[in-house]
Design an enzyme around this catalytic site. Structure first.
Site, mmCIF file in Angstrom:
data_model
loop_
_atom_site.group_PDB
_atom_site.id
_atom_site.type_symbol
_atom_site.label_atom_id
_atom_site.label_comp_id
_atom_site.label_asym_id
_atom_site.label_seq_id
_atom_site.Cartn_x
_atom_site.Cartn_y
_atom_site.Cartn_z
ATOM 1 N N GLY A 146 0.686 -1.080 0.102
ATOM 2 C CA GLY A 146 -0.442 0.090 -0.133
ATOM 3 C C GLY A 146 1.017 0.812 -0.136
ATOM 4 O O GLY A 146 2.189 1.249 0.488
ATOM 5 N N ARG B 238 1.215 -5.524 -5.161
ATOM 6 C CA ARG B 238 1.409 -6.701 -3.614
ATOM 7 C C ARG B 238 1.958 -8.046 -4.402
ATOM 8 O O ARG B 238 1.323 -9.061 -3.865
ATOM 9 C CB ARG B 238 -0.135 -6.592 -3.079
ATOM 10 C CG ARG B 238 -0.546 -5.568 -2.217
ATOM 11 C CD ARG B 238 -1.715 -5.918 -1.605
ATOM 12 N NE ARG B 238 -1.942 -4.254 -0.450
ATOM 13 C CZ ARG B 238 -1.262 -4.139 0.442
ATOM 14 N NH1 ARG B 238 -0.738 -4.205 0.695
ATOM 15 N NH2 ARG B 238 -2.247 -3.163 0.318
ATOM 16 N N ASP C 81 5.125 -7.701 5.637
ATOM 17 C CA ASP C 81 5.090 -8.227 4.446
ATOM 18 C C ASP C 81 6.267 -8.608 3.913
ATOM 19 O O ASP C 81 6.958 -9.936 2.916
ATOM 20 C CB ASP C 81 3.651 -9.072 4.525
ATOM 21 C CG ASP C 81 2.713 -9.646 5.193
ATOM 22 O OD1 ASP C 81 3.349 -10.557 6.434
ATOM 23 O OD2 ASP C 81 1.408 -9.380 4.997
ATOM 24 N N LYS D 46 8.256 0.691 5.305
ATOM 25 C CA LYS D 46 6.918 1.810 5.077
ATOM 26 C C LYS D 46 4.766 0.910 5.683
ATOM 27 O O LYS D 46 5.500 0.363 5.843
ATOM 28 C CB LYS D 46 6.782 1.533 4.074
ATOM 29 C CG LYS D 46 5.991 1.872 3.267
ATOM 30 C CD LYS D 46 4.994 1.537 1.502
ATOM 31 C CE LYS D 46 4.473 0.196 2.712
ATOM 32 N NZ LYS D 46 3.295 -0.521 1.675
ATOM 33 N N THR D 47 4.565 2.124 5.680
ATOM 34 C CA THR D 47 2.946 1.364 5.811
ATOM 35 C C THR D 47 2.286 2.484 7.109
ATOM 36 O O THR D 47 3.238 2.852 8.296
ATOM 37 C CB THR D 47 3.063 0.502 6.678
ATOM 38 O OG1 THR D 47 1.410 0.049 6.338
ATOM 39 C CG2 THR D 47 3.006 -0.253 7.814
ATOM 40 N N ASP E 84 -0.184 1.804 8.311
ATOM 41 C CA ASP E 84 -0.205 1.003 9.300
ATOM 42 C C ASP E 84 -0.094 1.532 11.073
ATOM 43 O O ASP E 84 -0.283 1.278 11.563
ATOM 44 C CB ASP E 84 -0.400 -0.289 9.116
ATOM 45 C CG ASP E 84 -2.293 -0.256 8.086
ATOM 46 O OD1 ASP E 84 -2.536 0.310 7.210
ATOM 47 O OD2 ASP E 84 -2.072 -1.086 7.317
ATOM 48 N N ARG F 113 -3.375 8.609 2.350
ATOM 49 C CA ARG F 113 -2.535 7.098 1.448
ATOM 50 C C ARG F 113 -0.777 8.019 0.537
ATOM 51 O O ARG F 113 0.183 7.457 0.432
ATOM 52 C CB ARG F 113 -2.521 5.828 1.113
ATOM 53 C CG ARG F 113 -3.273 5.191 2.083
ATOM 54 C CD ARG F 113 -2.973 3.490 1.728
ATOM 55 N NE ARG F 113 -3.537 3.554 0.577
ATOM 56 C CZ ARG F 113 -3.580 2.006 0.179
ATOM 57 N NH1 ARG F 113 -3.175 0.767 0.751
ATOM 58 N NH2 ARG F 113 -3.580 2.033 -1.840
HETATM 59 P P1 FBP Z 1 0.688 -1.712 3.816
HETATM 60 O O1 FBP Z 1 0.508 -2.980 4.808
HETATM 61 O O2 FBP Z 1 0.823 -2.745 2.578
HETATM 62 O O3 FBP Z 1 1.605 -0.704 4.090
HETATM 63 O O4 FBP Z 1 -1.189 -1.721 3.176
HETATM 64 C C1 FBP Z 1 -1.987 -0.617 4.008
HETATM 65 C C2 FBP Z 1 -3.019 -0.642 3.839
HETATM 66 O O5 FBP Z 1 -2.880 0.455 3.555
HETATM 67 C C3 FBP Z 1 -4.160 -1.055 5.448
HETATM 68 O O6 FBP Z 1 -4.578 -0.583 5.721
HETATM 69 C C4 FBP Z 1 -5.156 -1.648 4.118
HETATM 70 O O7 FBP Z 1 -6.060 -2.475 4.994
HETATM 71 C C5 FBP Z 1 -4.753 -2.503 2.580
HETATM 72 O O8 FBP Z 1 -3.374 -1.633 2.866
HETATM 73 C C6 FBP Z 1 -5.197 -1.889 2.151
HETATM 74 O O9 FBP Z 1 -4.950 -2.155 0.323
HETATM 75 P P2 FBP Z 1 -5.399 -1.973 -1.089
HETATM 76 O O10 FBP Z 1 -4.192 -0.915 -1.144
HETATM 77 O O11 FBP Z 1 -4.874 -2.979 -1.744
HETATM 78 O O12 FBP Z 1 -7.024 -1.740 -1.109
#
Ligand code: FBP
Length: 547
Positions: free
Chosen positions: A77, A141, A172, A198-199, A201, A423
Site C-alpha cells: 500500500g 502486492r 510482509d 513503510k506503512t 498502519d 495514503r
Molecule cells: P501496507 O501494509 O502494504 O502498507 O498497506 C496498508 C493498507 O493501506 C491497509 O491499511 C489496508 O487495509 C490495505 O493497505 C488496503 O489495501 P489495498 O491498497 O490493496 O486496497
C-alpha cells in the site's frame, strides 16, 4: 506534467539529514542479535543472515567511494514519503560516486521478476521530490517468495550490474526481503537486499524501529478530516458520525486520530480482543453513550472504528482462522461454485462453534471473510463496511430500548471511511525528512556491504540533526506464525499495547470525551510556519518516547 502551486514550492524543500549522514560515513557495529522469538527455528531458516549486529552510522574523515548500481522497489500500500526514500537513496549513491545508477522496478516486486524497470535520473526524480504517492514507479502486492522469482530477478540484476535491491515495504514485504537476502547470500551471488519500514498502519515498529513512514502524514490527514466532521457535528447537532479508519490489523491509526481529535468514542481492537468482547458488547457500549448524551440533549457524536476490528472480535477471529485453514486446504474445491453453493460448502465444513458465528453475520461480511484474500493471505478488511454494520446494530438496540422505555432521543447516522485519502498526501515535514534519511541509510548499508538489514532512523522526537541512522538485521524482528495453515517466519506485527503510554493516555480521558464534547480541530498539515505547528510528531511517538 502540470503541477500545483504547493508542489512547485515543495519541490524546493531540502529534507534535513541526521548529523552522521551529512558528510562521509563510517559504521559502528553492536553486539550480535537474536530473533524476538523461536530463535532456533529462525536461525535454521536463515543461516547466512541470522545473528548479525545492529549498525549505527557515524561521521567519518574520509568518504567511501563505493561503485554500485542499485535497484529499488515500492511494495504494498502507498504511504506518504516513498518518493523521498527514493530521493535519499539516489542522492546518497550519487554522492558516493556520480557514476552510480539507480533503477526503479515498476509496479512493485513483480517489476523485478518481469524485468520492467526505468533508470531514475535527476531529471525524472525532480518532479517527485517531497511529493506523496508511489506513482513515480508504481507499487504492487506480488509476493516475492519462490526460487524461480528470485532467479528471474537475478537475470535483470546481473544485466544491469546491480549490487543491491532496496525493498520499501511493510512487515510482509520486509519478511520477503529477508528471504531474498538469505537466498542470494546462500547462493553466493553477491547481491545485497535492504528493506525500508513503510506503512501508514504504524504496525511495523519495535525497539529498533520507532515508527513506519507514512503514519505521521496519514494520521494528520485523517485527523484534519475528523476534526472537520466534529465541527460540523457540533454545529448541526443532529448526526452520529461513524468513521472507519484504515489500518488492516492494529488500531494505531484510530488511536492516534483519537488522541489528536478527542472524539466521543474510539474502539480499539486490541482491547476488545483482550476483554473477549462480542459484537453485542461493542454495540451496547456505543448505545449506552448515545443514550447518555441523548438524555443530556446531545443527539450527536463521533465514533472512530479501526478497520481491523472485525478480526479482533474473538469469536470472529476464531472463525477467520478456521476459514484460512479451509481456504488453504480446499480453496480450489469451491472457488468455481456459485455464491449459494459456496456458502453451503463452508457451512458444511466449519466446526459447530464457528458455523454458529458465520450464520449470525450479514451475508456481505460473511462473504468477505470466506473468500477474498490479498496475495499475503490477509482478509481485505478495508472492503468490509464495519461502520455501517455497527451503526445499524446500534440503531436496532436503541429502538429496542425505546420500546422498553430506557431511551428517549433521536439517532441519525452518517458513515465515512478514511483510508485511501491519507495514503498519498504530500508528506509532512517529519515524513519528508524521515524518509529521505531512510533512503540515505539504505545507500550506506549497501556501501558498507550489508545484506538482510532494514534501514532505521532513531531518536526521532529530537531535532533532525540528532537523529541516529543505521540498520537492524531483519531476522532480529522475526518469529514463527501460522499463515495459510503453515508455520512461517514473519516479522512480528506491533499491535497497540494496552499498557503502553498512548493507550493509557486515551483510556484515562475517554469517559470525559464520551460524556462531554471535547473535540479538537487539528486543521490541515502545514509545511511552512511556526515549528510548533509544522514539526509536530504524532502523539503516539511523543508518548512512547517519554517512557
Ligand atoms: P501496507 O501494509 O502494504 O502498507 O498497506 C496498508 C493498507 O493501506 C491497509 O491499511 C489496508 O487495509 C490495505 O493497505 C488496503 O489495501 P489495498 O491498497 O490493496 O486496497
Amino acid at each position: 506534467m502540470e503541477i500545483s502551486a504547493l508542489q512547485k514550492e515543495r519541490a524546493n524543500y531540502q529534507p534535513k539529514l541526521p548529523k552522521a549522514l551529512q558528510g562521509a560515513v563510517k559504521v559502528k557495529e553492536g553486539a550480535p542479535t537474536q530473533s524476538v522469538d523461536n530463535q532456533e527455528d529462525i536461525k535454521k531458516l536463515f543461516p547466512n543472515t541470522y545473528g548479525m549486529p545492529l549498525v549505527e552510522f557515524e561521521p567519518a574523515d574520509s568518504a567511501n567511494n563505493a561503485k554500485m548500481n542499485v535497484g529499488v522497489i515500492l511494495s504494498g500500500g502507498q504511504a506518504p514519503g516513498g518518493h523521498n526514500v527514493i530521493s535519499g537513496l539516489f542522492d546518497e549513491i550519487k554522492k558516493l560516486n556520480p557514476e552510480n545508477k539507480l533503477y526503479g522496478f515498476l509496479m512493485g516486486p513483480g517489476g523485478l521478476v518481469d524485468h520492467n524497470y526505468i533508470e531514475i535520473t535527476e531529471e525524472n526524480l525532480q518532479a517527485y521530490r517531497n511529493t506523496g504517492g508511489f506513482d513515480m514507479i508504481g507499487s504492487g502486492r506480488t509476493k516475492l517468495e519462490k526460487e524461480d522469482q528470485f532467479e528471474k530477478g537475478l537475470e535483470i540484476i546481473k544485466k544491469l550490474n546491480i549490487k543491491a535491491i532496496v525493498i520499501i515495504g511493510g512487515d510482509d514485504s520486509n519478511t520477503n526481503a529477508c528471504i531474498l537476502a538469505e537466498y542470494y547470500a546462500a547462493k553466493n551471488y553477491g547481491i545485497q537486499v535492504i528493506g525500508c519500514p513503510k506503512t501508514i498502519d504504524g504496525d511495523l515498529k519495535n525497539d529498533q524501529i520507532e515508527t513506519s513512514f507514512g503514519f505521521d502524514t496519514a494520521t494528520k490527514t485523517y485527523s484534519e478530516l475528523i476534526g472537520n466532521i466534529e465541527r460540523d457535528c457540533n454545529s448541526a447537532r443532529k448526526y452520529w458520525h461513524f468513521v472507519k479508519l484504515m489500518g488492516r490489523s492494529a488500531s494505531h491509526i484510530a488511536l492516534e486520530c483519537a488522541l489528536q481529535t478527542q472524539p466521543n468514542i474510539c474502539l480499539i481492537s486490541e482491547e476488545i480482543q483482550a476483554k473477549d468482547q462480542t459484537l453485542n458488547d461493542i454495540v451496547e457500549y456505543i448505545a449506552d453513550i448515545v443514550a447518555y448524551r441523548a438524555a443530556e440533549g446531545n443527539n450527536f457524536g463521533v465514533v472512530l472504528i479501526p478497520e481491523g476490528l472485525i478480526e479482533f472480535i474473538p469469536a470472529i477471529g476464531r472463525l477467520i482462522q478456521e476459514l484460512n485453514d479451509l481456504l488453504a486446504a480446499h480453496g480450489t474445491d469451491y472457488m468455481n461454485l456459485d455464491k449459494d453453493a459456496q456458502r453451503k460448502y463452508i457451512l458444511e465444513h466449519l466446526s459447530t462453534e464457528n458455523k454458529a458465528t458465520f450464520e449470525t453475520l450479514p451475508e456481505g461480511v460473511a462473504r468477505q471473510l470466506s473468500l477474498d484474500r490479498d496475495p499475503h493471505g490477509n482478509v481485505q478488511v478495508s472492503l468490509i463496511e464495519t461502520e455501517k454494520l455497527i451503526s445499524e446494530m446500534v440503531a436496532t438496540k436503541l429502538d429496542q430500548w425505546k420500546k422498553e422505555g430506557k431511551y428517549k432521543g433521536k439517532f441519525a447516522a452518517q458513515h465515512h471511511f478514511f483510508g485511501y485519502e491519507g495514503r498519498c498526501a504530500a508528506p509532512s515535514n517529519f515524513d519528508a525528512d524521515y524518509c529521505y534519511a531512510l533512503g540515505s541509510s539504505a545507500a550506506q548499508l549497501i556501501a558498507n556491504g550489508k545484506t538482510g538489514y532494514m534501514a532505521i532512523v532513531k531518536n526521532t522526537t529530537a531535532g533532525t540533526d540528532q537523529w541516529k541512522a543505521g540498520g537492524v538485521p531483519i531476522t532480529m524482528m522475526m518469529n514463527m506464525e501460522r499463515r495459510n495453515g503453515e508455520m512461517k517466519p514473519v516479522i512480528r506485527k506491533a499491535l497497540v499495547e494496552l499498557d503502553g503510554a498512548p493507550f493509557k493516555s486515551f483510556s484515562t480521558q475517554r469517559e470525559k470525551w464520551a460524556k462531554e464534547t471535547c473535540y479538537v480541530y487539528p486543521g490541515p498539515i502545514q509545511y511552512w510556519g511556526p515549528s510548533s505547528v509544522c514539526d509536530q510528531t504524532t502523539k503516539t511517538l511523543e508518548l512512547e518516547q517519554q517512557k
